[in-house]
Write an enzyme that holds these catalytic residues in place. Structure first.
Site, PDB file in Angstrom:
ATOM      1  N   GLU A  20       0.832  -1.207   0.000  1.00 55.98           N
ATOM      2  CA  GLU A  20       0.000   0.000   0.000  1.00 55.98           C
ATOM      3  C   GLU A  20       0.863   1.252   0.000  1.00 55.98           C
ATOM      4  OE1 GLU A  20      -1.924  -1.171   3.741  1.00 55.98           O
ATOM      5  OE2 GLU A  20      -0.938   0.551   4.699  1.00 55.98           O
TER       6      GLU A  20
ATOM      7  N   LYS B 167       2.812   4.554   1.047  1.00 46.91           N
ATOM      8  CA  LYS B 167       3.326   5.170   2.264  1.00 46.91           C
ATOM      9  C   LYS B 167       3.066   6.660   2.123  1.00 46.91           C
ATOM     10  CE  LYS B 167       7.306   5.381   5.351  1.00 46.91           C
ATOM     11  NZ  LYS B 167       6.836   6.594   5.975  1.00 46.91           N
TER      12      LYS B 167
ATOM     13  N   ARG C  49       1.106  11.225  16.950  1.00 44.63           N
ATOM     14  CA  ARG C  49       1.877  10.079  17.440  1.00 44.63           C
ATOM     15  C   ARG C  49       2.661  10.428  18.705  1.00 44.63           C
ATOM     16  NH1 ARG C  49       5.895   7.175  13.564  1.00 44.63           N
ATOM     17  NH2 ARG C  49       6.912   9.191  13.700  1.00 44.63           N
TER      18      ARG C  49
ATOM     19  N   GLU D 143      -2.900   9.266   8.444  1.00 45.23           N
ATOM     20  CA  GLU D 143      -2.064  10.451   8.243  1.00 45.23           C
ATOM     21  C   GLU D 143      -2.951  11.636   7.925  1.00 45.23           C
ATOM     22  OE1 GLU D 143       1.694  10.212   7.729  1.00 45.23           O
ATOM     23  OE2 GLU D 143       1.288   8.309   8.736  1.00 45.23           O
TER      24      GLU D 143
ATOM     25  N   LYS E  96       2.919  -5.084   4.025  1.00 43.99           N
ATOM     26  CA  LYS E  96       2.451  -5.632   5.299  1.00 43.99           C
ATOM     27  C   LYS E  96       1.955  -7.055   5.118  1.00 43.99           C
ATOM     28  CE  LYS E  96       0.775  -1.161   6.912  1.00 43.99           C
ATOM     29  NZ  LYS E  96      -0.391  -0.297   7.128  1.00 43.99           N
TER      30      LYS E  96
ATOM     31  N   LYS F 145      11.230   2.992   0.319  1.00 44.33           N
ATOM     32  CA  LYS F 145      11.074   4.398  -0.037  1.00 44.33           C
ATOM     33  C   LYS F 145      11.582   4.667  -1.443  1.00 44.33           C
ATOM     34  CE  LYS F 145      11.636   6.745   4.222  1.00 44.33           C
ATOM     35  NZ  LYS F 145      11.714   8.124   4.615  1.00 44.33           N
TER      36      LYS F 145
ATOM     37  N   CYS G 274      22.726  46.257   4.124  1.00 44.57           N
ATOM     38  CA  CYS G 274      23.081  47.485   4.832  1.00 44.57           C
ATOM     39  C   CYS G 274      24.477  47.443   5.449  1.00 44.57           C
ATOM     40  CB  CYS G 274      22.040  47.795   5.907  1.00 44.57           C
ATOM     41  SG  CYS G 274      22.057  46.613   7.249  1.00 44.57           S
TER      42      CYS G 274
ATOM     43  N   CYS H  29      20.411  40.096  10.538  1.00 44.47           N
ATOM     44  CA  CYS H  29      20.888  41.464  10.480  1.00 44.47           C
ATOM     45  C   CYS H  29      20.135  42.186  11.598  1.00 44.47           C
ATOM     46  CB  CYS H  29      20.546  42.068   9.130  1.00 44.47           C
ATOM     47  SG  CYS H  29      20.669  43.865   9.157  1.00 44.47           S
TER      48      CYS H  29
ATOM     49  N   CYS I 191      17.407  48.489   8.462  1.00 46.21           N
ATOM     50  CA  CYS I 191      17.907  47.926   7.207  1.00 46.21           C
ATOM     51  C   CYS I 191      16.802  48.071   6.147  1.00 46.21           C
ATOM     52  CB  CYS I 191      18.265  46.454   7.415  1.00 46.21           C
ATOM     53  SG  CYS I 191      18.739  45.617   5.902  1.00 46.21           S
TER      54      CYS I 191
HETATM   55  S1  IVH Z   1       1.945   1.279   9.148  1.00 47.66           S
HETATM   56  C1  IVH Z   1       2.742  -0.619  12.973  1.00 47.66           C
HETATM   57  N1  IVH Z   1       1.196   2.189   6.792  1.00 47.66           N
HETATM   58  O1  IVH Z   1       5.112   6.018   8.195  1.00 47.66           O
HETATM   59  C2  IVH Z   1       2.932  -0.094  11.597  1.00 47.66           C
HETATM   60  N2  IVH Z   1       2.511   3.587   8.175  1.00 47.66           N
HETATM   61  O2  IVH Z   1       7.852   5.534   8.796  1.00 47.66           O
HETATM   62  C3  IVH Z   1       3.150   1.357  11.590  1.00 47.66           C
HETATM   63  N3  IVH Z   1       2.958   5.786   7.238  1.00 47.66           N
HETATM   64  O3  IVH Z   1       4.616   5.913  11.648  1.00 47.66           O
HETATM   65  C4  IVH Z   1       2.662   2.127  10.509  1.00 47.66           C
HETATM   66  N4  IVH Z   1       1.859   5.500   5.354  1.00 47.66           N
HETATM   67  O4  IVH Z   1       3.125   7.493  10.232  1.00 47.66           O
HETATM   68  C5  IVH Z   1       1.875   2.442   7.917  1.00 47.66           C
HETATM   69  N5  IVH Z   1       0.423   2.865   4.697  1.00 47.66           N
HETATM   70  C6  IVH Z   1       1.104   3.124   5.827  1.00 47.66           C
HETATM   71  C7  IVH Z   1       1.750   4.352   6.055  1.00 47.66           C
HETATM   72  C8  IVH Z   1       2.454   4.537   7.254  1.00 47.66           C
HETATM   73  C9  IVH Z   1       2.572   6.336   6.078  1.00 47.66           C
HETATM   74  C10 IVH Z   1       3.779   6.462   8.247  1.00 47.66           C
HETATM   75  C11 IVH Z   1       3.333   6.232   9.659  1.00 47.66           C
HETATM   76  C12 IVH Z   1       4.491   5.555  10.338  1.00 47.66           C
HETATM   77  C13 IVH Z   1       5.626   6.017   9.487  1.00 47.66           C
HETATM   78  C14 IVH Z   1       6.822   5.122   9.619  1.00 47.66           C
END
Ligand code: IVH
Length: 683
Positions: free
Chosen positions: A116, A118, A139, A181, A299, A323, A420, A435, A440
């Protein structure tokens, strides 16, 4: 290598990482890209594994930490279940190894995964009790976060109740924490940055920072003026636990069935090849998503297997994030120009040979500040790599030292203001150089521009170009000089004809009676925006009174006196007027005939019907605005408060009432609607 060297390196890296954690999590103003940050952490992890004897020195290493976003002014809330971080990688090989590692751990040949997006936003946990939204919490440090419920209520896409009656399950759980998020779209980010530009306020670097900064605003009306969005993908605590789907994919469907905004797309994958294919497909389509996607989260689909795999101290073993490396380009650094802001902050900007990067041509990039230039050892004439941090504003991330010419000398940051010539200073606790010359020309220009702008006193005909001319001519050395402009002088500005001069002078004259909040905003007090200025105008009713304000006028004990004006703003206001020049300006404006219009006085109580009674308003009433309801309550001798407690007499609730309603119900405070309220008023 000297035996102290790795230790010193480790300590230095830790300090650097801690500095960037603070900027990212608490200030929402990172100075380096995620990739650079991840590299720093990687170097630290490598050093620590090479020299374990130093690894534990000096407390917990930041590689084992998830940061902390908690800031002053918010109530703390303890998550029922911890909010964890994720292990991440930029390497395809490591991602593939993750599959094998889990299969081995769980003793299975084949495993099913969900891939999924991120989302690059701000992590949040929202709680629903019996299907009613009650709370949103950041968080924080993973264990406790800031209660941002009031700000989350401004998010239109966040339902106040869960939709029921679907086939997944009709009963909402007694309590459920849903993780996701908060983010902002690029369009909204650009809209706000444009306004900031017009008001000569510093720009936000990317949507993520702006979203994070907005969520942490103490004034929820400021928040309501910026459109935040939310996407939910994860599960925290749930009571009873038996009520839940057994897979991550089932969970996404459940979230959708409840009517909550969730990820647009996810993939099921049963092998390392399928995972990799899904990651690449995500990379292709992510540009169409409403939110910025900086990677893929992989996951384990089965929730019982997730439990079996468990977690390390920081991250689950059943998930991994991959990433996407941001696009980068190499180009030559021709010059470094120094920009000076309204408060004198010096910002170095890289002037580059134009280069194509992520869909646009880049010829300038931010260098942040002196320390960042020194840390990266950026020199004039260097070939540098530029990346788009958060995919919006480009930044110079690294030098290609291989292409450095031997004549190239380290860059020396100017010790004098480029405008200045005043020697620059560094204020305690600040990275930025400033500054210190209040007079100025750049600072003057920016102060006057801000004051006259639409967002403040709004003087027609006094746009940026005109202000610049006035400052250049020496006719506007301060905001007060606007009210000293002479027709004779203005007429000498070649292109201006008599009529436009008359119009300008008439607009300036009329502005003397502009609303008080416009003047307050126009003074350019740090952290004080338009909404806060309105509150301050309501409470203080004159510039004089505001300039005389003491700490106890803002904070009584630990409580704020004016809703939305917290410690940070209180201090900024007091400091602003501690400067004799800022204080003198108030007197000068007054003597030049400026008479700001205070807001209409709230009507004095005309009856004692509600004497001793406290009301809390929530949701939208069918016929009355909140202000009208407040007026009626106060006219009848009652009080209106922002939060529900045992002492609240009534909660007056309208449509889409949120957490205040839930809180009233849990405390047994009587809840009335508008009809009932009108009956009470009628006696
Ligand atoms: S799962 C227990 N799923 O990325 C698993 N996190 O770098 C924890 N995040 O703290 C998170 N998209 O804030 C999960 N599809 C996604 C996500 C995601 C963004 C963020 C989240 C996490 C952080 C970690």
């Amino acid at each position: 290598m000297n035996s102290d060297e790795p230790r010193a390196q480790i300590e230095k890296l830790r300090a650097t990482i801690a500095h960037h954690d603070e900027l990212y999590y608490r200030k929402a103003q990172p100075e380096i890209t995620d990739v650079e940050y991840d590299r720093l952490k990687q170097s630290l992890a490598t050093l620590e594994s090479e020299f374990p004897e130093f690894a534990s020195a000096g407390g917990e290493s930041p590689t084992a930490r998830v940061g902390d976003d908690r800031t002053e002014g918010f109530a703390t809330y303890r998550h029922r279940e911890r909010m964890m971080s994720l292990d991440n990688t930029y390497s395809e090989t490591e991602l593939r190894e993750f599959y094998g590692r889990l299969a081995k751990l769980l003793g299975r040949e084949e495993l099913a995964f969900v891939v999924e997006p991120k989302i690059d936003g701000l992590a949040v946990s929202v709680t629903y009790e019996h299907g009613v939204f009650v709370r949103a919490v950041t968080r924080g440090n993973g264990v406790e976060g800031d209660d941002i419920t009031v700000n989350a209520l401004t998010i239109k896409s966040l339902p106040r109740t869960l939709r029921r009656g679907d086939d997944l399950f009709s009963e909402a759980p007694a309590l459920i924490e849903i993780r996701g998020e908060i983010f902002m779209t690029t369009a909204e980010f650009q809209r706000i940055n444009k306004l900031r530009e017009e008001a000569a306020e510093p720009l936000y670097a990317n949507p993520r920072n702006l979203a994070a900064g907005t969520v942490k605003q103490l004034d929820s009306r400021e928040v309501a003026q910026r459109k935040l969005e939310i996407v939910l993908y994860g599960l925290g605590a749930c009571e009873p636990a038996s009520a839940l789907p057994a897979t991550q994919s089932g969970w996404h469907e459940q979230v959708r069935a409840w009517g909550l905004p969730t990820v647009e797309k996810y993939w099921l994958a049963k092998s390392p090849d399928e995972i990799w294919a899904a990651v690449q497909e995500l990379d292709k389509v992510r540009g169409q998503f409403a939110y910025a996607t900086d990677g893929a989260v992989v996951k384990l689909d089965s929730i019982p297997l997730q439990r079996e795999a468990g977690a390390t101290s920081k991250a689950p073993r059943w998930a991994m994030s991959y990433k996407f490396a941001p696009e980068r380009a190499e180009t030559r650094l021709n010059a470094i120009t120094i920009q000076v802001g309204r408060t004198g902050v010096l910002t170095p900007v890289a002037e580059l040979d134009p280069v194509r990067l992520a869909g646009s041509t880049v010829s300038r990039a931010t260098l942040h500040n002196r320390d960042e230039i020194a840390r990266k050892d950026i020199r004039l004439g260097d070939f540098v790599y530029v990346e788009k941090a958060g995919e919006i504003i480009p930044a110079v991330v690294e030098v290609n030292v291989k292409r450095r010419s031997p004549e190239c000398a380290p860059y020396v940051f100017p010790e004098k203001c480029p405008v200045c010539g005043t020697p620059v200073v560094q204020l305690e606790g600040e990275v930025a150089l400033r500054c210190p010359n209040y007079d100025c020309p750049v600072q003057v220009r920016r102060r006057v521009r801000h004051f006259a702008s639409k967002a403040c006193v709004d003087i027609e005909g006094l746009g940026e170009a005109m202000v610049d001319t006035l400052v250049e001519k020496g006719w506007a050395r301060s905001v007060a000089d606007i009210y000293r402009l002479r027709k004779d002088d203005l007429m000498t500005l070649g292109k201006s004809v008599e009529k436009s001069t008359d119009n300008l002078l008439a607009a300036i004259e009329a502005s003397k009676h502009a609303e008080l909040w416009r003047f307050i905003h126009g003074l350019g007090i740090m952290h004080v925006g338009a909404a806060a200025s309105k509150d301050l105008a309501q409470k203080f009713r004159s510039l004089d009174a505001l300039a005389e304000a003491k700490h106890e006028d803002f904070i009584a004990g630990k409580k704020t006196v004016i809703e939305g004006i917290g410690e940070t703003m209180a201090q900024a206001i007091i400091e602003h007027f501690n400067d004799p020049r800022n204080r003198a300006l108030v007197g000068e404006l007054q003597s030049l005939g400026v008479r700001p219009a205070p807001p209409p006085e709230r009507a004095a109580a005309t009856s004692a019907l509600f004497a001793g009674k406290t009301f809390v308003l929530t949701g939208t009433l069918p016929t009355m605005t909140r202000e009208q309801a407040t007026e009626k309550i106060e006219a009848a001798g009652g009080k209106v408060s922002g939060s529900v407690s045992k002492k609240t007499s009534y909660v007056l609730a309208g449509a889409e009432a949120g957490s205040k309603l839930a809180k009233a119900q849990s405390l047994g405070v009587p809840v009335i609607d508008e009809a009932e309220f009108s009956r009470m008023l009628a006696g």
